[in-house]
Design an enzyme around this catalytic site. Structure first.
Site, PDB file in Angstrom:
ATOM      1  N   HIS A   1      -5.934  -6.238  -2.940  1.00  0.00           N
ATOM      2  CA  HIS A   1      -6.758  -6.438  -1.749  1.00  0.00           C
ATOM      3  C   HIS A   1      -6.931  -7.920  -1.426  1.00  0.00           C
ATOM      4  O   HIS A   1      -7.704  -8.268  -0.538  1.00  0.00           O
ATOM      5  CB  HIS A   1      -8.120  -5.764  -1.936  1.00  0.00           C
ATOM      6  CG  HIS A   1      -8.055  -4.272  -1.827  1.00  0.00           C
ATOM      7  ND1 HIS A   1      -9.139  -3.457  -2.050  1.00  0.00           N
ATOM      8  CD2 HIS A   1      -7.028  -3.439  -1.507  1.00  0.00           C
ATOM      9  CE1 HIS A   1      -8.788  -2.196  -1.875  1.00  0.00           C
ATOM     10  NE2 HIS A   1      -7.507  -2.162  -1.560  1.00  0.00           N
TER      11      HIS A   1
ATOM     12  N   ARG B   1       0.817  -1.206   0.000  1.00  0.00           N
ATOM     13  CA  ARG B   1       0.000   0.000   0.000  1.00  0.00           C
ATOM     14  C   ARG B   1       0.857   1.264   0.000  1.00  0.00           C
ATOM     15  O   ARG B   1       0.500   2.270  -0.621  1.00  0.00           O
ATOM     16  CB  ARG B   1      -0.920  -0.025   1.228  1.00  0.00           C
ATOM     17  CG  ARG B   1      -2.054   0.975   1.199  1.00  0.00           C
ATOM     18  CD  ARG B   1      -3.148   0.535   2.158  1.00  0.00           C
ATOM     19  NE  ARG B   1      -4.242   1.488   2.188  1.00  0.00           N
ATOM     20  CZ  ARG B   1      -4.420   2.385   3.149  1.00  0.00           C
ATOM     21  NH1 ARG B   1      -3.567   2.435   4.164  1.00  0.00           N
ATOM     22  NH2 ARG B   1      -5.441   3.216   3.123  1.00  0.00           N
TER      23      ARG B   1
ATOM     24  N   ASP C   1       7.854   8.563  -6.152  1.00  0.00           N
ATOM     25  CA  ASP C   1       9.001   9.359  -5.725  1.00  0.00           C
ATOM     26  C   ASP C   1       9.220   9.344  -4.216  1.00  0.00           C
ATOM     27  O   ASP C   1       9.955  10.184  -3.687  1.00  0.00           O
ATOM     28  CB  ASP C   1       8.849  10.807  -6.205  1.00  0.00           C
ATOM     29  CG  ASP C   1       7.574  11.473  -5.690  1.00  0.00           C
ATOM     30  OD1 ASP C   1       6.861  10.845  -4.877  1.00  0.00           O
ATOM     31  OD2 ASP C   1       7.300  12.619  -6.093  1.00  0.00           O
TER      32      ASP C   1
ATOM     33  N   THR D   1      -8.793 -15.027   2.789  1.00  0.00           N
ATOM     34  CA  THR D   1      -7.440 -15.576   2.965  1.00  0.00           C
ATOM     35  C   THR D   1      -6.457 -14.411   2.955  1.00  0.00           C
ATOM     36  O   THR D   1      -5.651 -14.272   2.038  1.00  0.00           O
ATOM     37  CB  THR D   1      -7.105 -16.579   1.842  1.00  0.00           C
ATOM     38  OG1 THR D   1      -7.277 -15.929   0.563  1.00  0.00           O
ATOM     39  CG2 THR D   1      -8.005 -17.790   1.908  1.00  0.00           C
TER      40      THR D   1
ATOM     41  N   PRO E   1      -7.495   6.894  -4.748  1.00  0.00           N
ATOM     42  CA  PRO E   1      -8.887   6.430  -4.885  1.00  0.00           C
ATOM     43  C   PRO E   1      -9.550   6.223  -3.525  1.00  0.00           C
ATOM     44  O   PRO E   1      -8.916   5.765  -2.576  1.00  0.00           O
ATOM     45  CB  PRO E   1      -8.750   5.100  -5.641  1.00  0.00           C
ATOM     46  CG  PRO E   1      -7.423   5.171  -6.313  1.00  0.00           C
ATOM     47  CD  PRO E   1      -6.548   5.984  -5.421  1.00  0.00           C
TER      48      PRO E   1
ATOM     49  N   HIS F   1       0.198   4.114  -2.769  1.00  0.00           N
ATOM     50  CA  HIS F   1      -0.132   5.483  -2.386  1.00  0.00           C
ATOM     51  C   HIS F   1       0.968   6.459  -2.766  1.00  0.00           C
ATOM     52  O   HIS F   1       0.705   7.643  -2.982  1.00  0.00           O
ATOM     53  CB  HIS F   1      -0.431   5.553  -0.892  1.00  0.00           C
ATOM     54  CG  HIS F   1      -1.786   5.034  -0.534  1.00  0.00           C
ATOM     55  ND1 HIS F   1      -2.552   5.565   0.481  1.00  0.00           N
ATOM     56  CD2 HIS F   1      -2.531   4.037  -1.068  1.00  0.00           C
ATOM     57  CE1 HIS F   1      -3.706   4.908   0.570  1.00  0.00           C
ATOM     58  NE2 HIS F   1      -3.699   3.966  -0.369  1.00  0.00           N
ATOM     59  N   ASP F   2       2.189   5.983  -2.859  1.00  0.00           N
ATOM     60  CA  ASP F   2       3.280   6.828  -3.335  1.00  0.00           C
ATOM     61  C   ASP F   2       3.082   7.160  -4.814  1.00  0.00           C
ATOM     62  O   ASP F   2       3.088   8.321  -5.215  1.00  0.00           O
ATOM     63  CB  ASP F   2       4.613   6.108  -3.128  1.00  0.00           C
ATOM     64  CG  ASP F   2       5.796   6.886  -3.685  1.00  0.00           C
ATOM     65  OD1 ASP F   2       5.745   8.137  -3.666  1.00  0.00           O
ATOM     66  OD2 ASP F   2       6.779   6.259  -4.123  1.00  0.00           O
TER      67      ASP F   2
ATOM     68  N   ASP G   1     -10.223 -10.053   2.328  1.00  0.00           N
ATOM     69  CA  ASP G   1     -10.827 -11.264   1.770  1.00  0.00           C
ATOM     70  C   ASP G   1     -10.639 -12.399   2.774  1.00  0.00           C
ATOM     71  O   ASP G   1     -10.091 -12.194   3.861  1.00  0.00           O
ATOM     72  CB  ASP G   1     -10.290 -11.599   0.374  1.00  0.00           C
ATOM     73  CG  ASP G   1      -8.935 -12.290   0.366  1.00  0.00           C
ATOM     74  OD1 ASP G   1      -8.329 -12.470   1.451  1.00  0.00           O
ATOM     75  OD2 ASP G   1      -8.463 -12.661  -0.719  1.00  0.00           O
TER      76      ASP G   1
ATOM     77  N   VAL H   1       0.306   9.683  -6.083  1.00  0.00           N
ATOM     78  CA  VAL H   1       0.422  11.104  -5.757  1.00  0.00           C
ATOM     79  C   VAL H   1       1.698  11.651  -6.389  1.00  0.00           C
ATOM     80  O   VAL H   1       2.800  11.448  -5.875  1.00  0.00           O
ATOM     81  CB  VAL H   1       0.439  11.327  -4.236  1.00  0.00           C
ATOM     82  CG1 VAL H   1       0.483  12.821  -3.919  1.00  0.00           C
ATOM     83  CG2 VAL H   1      -0.794  10.695  -3.593  1.00  0.00           C
TER      84      VAL H   1
ATOM     85  N   GLY I   1       3.438  10.666  -8.920  1.00  0.00           N
ATOM     86  CA  GLY I   1       4.408   9.700  -9.389  1.00  0.00           C
ATOM     87  C   GLY I   1       5.147   8.991  -8.272  1.00  0.00           C
ATOM     88  O   GLY I   1       4.998   9.311  -7.087  1.00  0.00           O
TER      89      GLY I   1
ATOM     90  N   SER J   1       7.277  10.207  -1.865  1.00  0.00           N
ATOM     91  CA  SER J   1       6.754  11.390  -1.182  1.00  0.00           C
ATOM     92  C   SER J   1       5.923  11.046   0.046  1.00  0.00           C
ATOM     93  O   SER J   1       5.862  11.837   1.004  1.00  0.00           O
ATOM     94  CB  SER J   1       5.916  12.234  -2.152  1.00  0.00           C
ATOM     95  OG  SER J   1       4.818  11.494  -2.665  1.00  0.00           O
TER      96      SER J   1
END
Length: 318
Positions: free
Chosen positions: A193, A61, A73, A240, A163, A65-66, A238, A69, A71, A75
């Site tokens: 996920h 994640r 990098d 498993t 998202p 998430h990097d 989920d 936002v 690209g 951040s």
């Protein structure tokens, strides 16, 4: 030995299909300057996951998430400063994004193994995400490397670009397309996920209000997530949650998507999306191959600025 063969075959497929979009990312970027870089990352990721299996999903994640936002990098690793408020306190990251201590440990270890500040924090996120997937039973795809780390971060961009778990299908697709990704990438990358947990705050409205949800599934979640309860309690994404498999997609076909955004992939009114969910639910090999492809495509998202560095400490600019 089976894992090594699987990784080798995946590499051959993906190298043929995906060019490096930036012209500077390469699979062998550290082979000469620090051949111990990737093995060092993997050893620490392995240890972290053995200590807490959820950490694999957390590291994946961080990379996602990097990249979403401005690209890929690094951040989202930056702490707030007097000059900017970073991404850690965004609506999508606060009390949710985690694994920073593991990244710190990896960074210190690779700096030692490489006898200097060689490996960027953005590359560490890409490598750790791949290793997490593989350690939890998924494919081994070819990570392209050579990123620089950003000099700043943006709370506003993190709020706007990541998202939302409450998004409908049209919103999800629009978001992915704005990042140069397509419908297939949306379905495949959502398959991340397959591992990890989500906080009650991200799905309580679904289990009490949505109609496209299995009734017994919803009931099973309400004890842990009462309407006015602690939004930081968690539930598995989920059935498993520590194995990277196709159970996530199977759950969607049975109305057992935990997040509203998850279930939209099957019930959001787009037949191509629903067909892909069904296809991947029955075809692990195809999911694994396409997941590696889409992860590399996402990992190629260019930074918003070419002005970057290799940070000595992932939490702050040099």
């Amino acid at each position: 030995m089976a894992g090594i063969v699987r990784c080798f075959v995946t590499l051959l497929i993906i190298v043929v299909l995906i060019p490096t979009s930036s012209g500077q990312l390469t699979a062998d970027f550290y082979d000469k300057v620090c051949p111990q870089a990737l093995p060092t990352v993997k050893s620490i990721v392995q240890r972290a996951i053995m200590s807490e299996p959820r950490m694999g999903a957390s590291l994946l994640r961080l990379h996602f998430h990097d990249c979403f936002v401005n690209g890929c990098d690094g951040s989202d690793l930056l702490d707030d400063t007097a000059n900017f408020i970073g991404e850690k306190t965004s609506i999508h990251n606060l009390n949710s994004l985690r694994g920073f201590d593991v990244v710190d440990e990896i960074k210190a270890a690779v700096n030692s193994a490489c006898n200097g500040n060689v490996v960027s924090c953005a590359d560490i996120l890409a490598i750790a995400a791949r290793d997490s997937i593989n350690i939890l039973g998924g494919p081994c795809y070819n990570v392209l490397l050579g990123r620089k780390d950003s000099l700043t971060a943006s709370l506003a961009d993190a709020n706007a670009d990541i998202p939302s778990p409450f998004s409908n299908f049209a919103g999800l697709l629009s978001n992915f397309q704005s990042h140069g990704l397509d419908l297939k990438d949306l379905i495949v990358l959502s398959g991340g996920h397959s591992i990890g947990l989500a906080r009650c705050a991200t799905f309580t409205p679904r289990i009490y209000n949505d109609t496209d949800i299995n009734p017994s599934f919803a009931t099973s979640l309400k004890n842990a997530c009462p309407v006015n309860g602690d939004g930081n309690n968690t539930a598995p994404l989920d059935a498993t949650t520590t194995i990277f498999d196709t159970v996530y997609f199977k759950g969607l076909t049975r109305q057992k998507g935990l997040l509203h955004s998850d279930q939209e992939l099957f019930n959001g009114g787009n037949s191509q999306s629903a067909n892909l969910v069904t296809y991947y639910s029955n075809n692990r090999a195809a999911f694994w191959e396409d997941f590696g492809y889409s992860m590399i495509k996402m990992g190629n998202l260019p930074p918003a600025t070419s002005n970057g560095q290799v940070r000595l400490n992932c939490r702050k600019v040099n």
